[in-house]
Design a protein around this motif. Structure first.
Motif, PDB file in Angstrom:
ATOM      1  N   PRO A   1       0.835  -1.209   0.000  1.00 46.87           N
ATOM      2  CA  PRO A   1       0.000   0.000   0.000  1.00 46.87           C
ATOM      3  C   PRO A   1       0.864   1.251   0.000  1.00 46.87           C
ATOM      4  O   PRO A   1       1.965   1.258   0.536  1.00 46.87           O
ATOM      5  CB  PRO A   1      -0.801  -0.118   1.293  1.00 46.87           C
ATOM      6  CG  PRO A   1       0.061  -0.964   2.193  1.00 46.87           C
ATOM      7  CD  PRO A   1       0.792  -1.917   1.275  1.00 46.87           C
ATOM      8  N   ILE A   2       0.356   2.277  -0.611  1.00 42.49           N
ATOM      9  CA  ILE A   2       1.048   3.565  -0.601  1.00 42.49           C
ATOM     10  C   ILE A   2       0.504   4.345   0.578  1.00 42.49           C
ATOM     11  O   ILE A   2      -0.698   4.629   0.659  1.00 42.49           O
ATOM     12  CB  ILE A   2       0.826   4.322  -1.924  1.00 42.49           C
ATOM     13  CG1 ILE A   2       1.412   3.520  -3.065  1.00 42.49           C
ATOM     14  CG2 ILE A   2       1.434   5.729  -1.844  1.00 42.49           C
ATOM     15  CD1 ILE A   2       1.155   4.090  -4.431  1.00 42.49           C
ATOM     16  N   LEU A   3       1.375   4.656   1.508  1.00 42.52           N
ATOM     17  CA  LEU A   3       0.956   5.349   2.722  1.00 42.52           C
ATOM     18  C   LEU A   3       1.222   6.839   2.576  1.00 42.52           C
ATOM     19  O   LEU A   3       2.213   7.259   1.988  1.00 42.52           O
ATOM     20  CB  LEU A   3       1.720   4.801   3.922  1.00 42.52           C
ATOM     21  CG  LEU A   3       1.571   3.285   4.158  1.00 42.52           C
ATOM     22  CD1 LEU A   3       2.491   2.837   5.285  1.00 42.52           C
ATOM     23  CD2 LEU A   3       0.130   2.939   4.453  1.00 42.52           C
ATOM     24  N   PRO A   4       0.334   7.645   3.160  1.00 42.80           N
ATOM     25  CA  PRO A   4       0.558   9.088   3.089  1.00 42.80           C
ATOM     26  C   PRO A   4       1.757   9.482   3.965  1.00 42.80           C
ATOM     27  O   PRO A   4       2.059   8.836   4.945  1.00 42.80           O
ATOM     28  CB  PRO A   4      -0.736   9.690   3.636  1.00 42.80           C
ATOM     29  CG  PRO A   4      -1.351   8.600   4.459  1.00 42.80           C
ATOM     30  CD  PRO A   4      -0.889   7.298   3.860  1.00 42.80           C
TER      31      PRO A   4
END
Length: 66
Positions: A60-63
């Motif tokens: 997942p791309i995390l902020p």
């Protein structure tokens, strides 16, 4: 089944070598001799090798925390 008759390399050999971390045809040739003689097996060997590469898990791309 034999993939490389010249050097006696089977599809099971290629799958085992892929499981041991081999990632490309050049490395497969160095490890097994597959494709080093007449080269007629190279396309099938590359296909088997790519079919047995470990699949990467999507991350997942995390902020970014500010």
């Amino acid at each position: 089944m034999y993939v490389c008759i010249c050097n006696g390399v089977t599809d099971a050999d290629i799958r085992r070598i892929a499981a041991d971390g081999c990632r490309d045809l050049h490395e497969l040739t160095m490890r097994s001799g597959c494709g080093a003689s007449c080269g007629s097996c190279r396309d099938l060997a590359a296909e088997i090798l790519s079919d047995h590469q470990p699949q990467a898990l999507p991350l997942p791309i995390l902020p970014v925390a500010a």
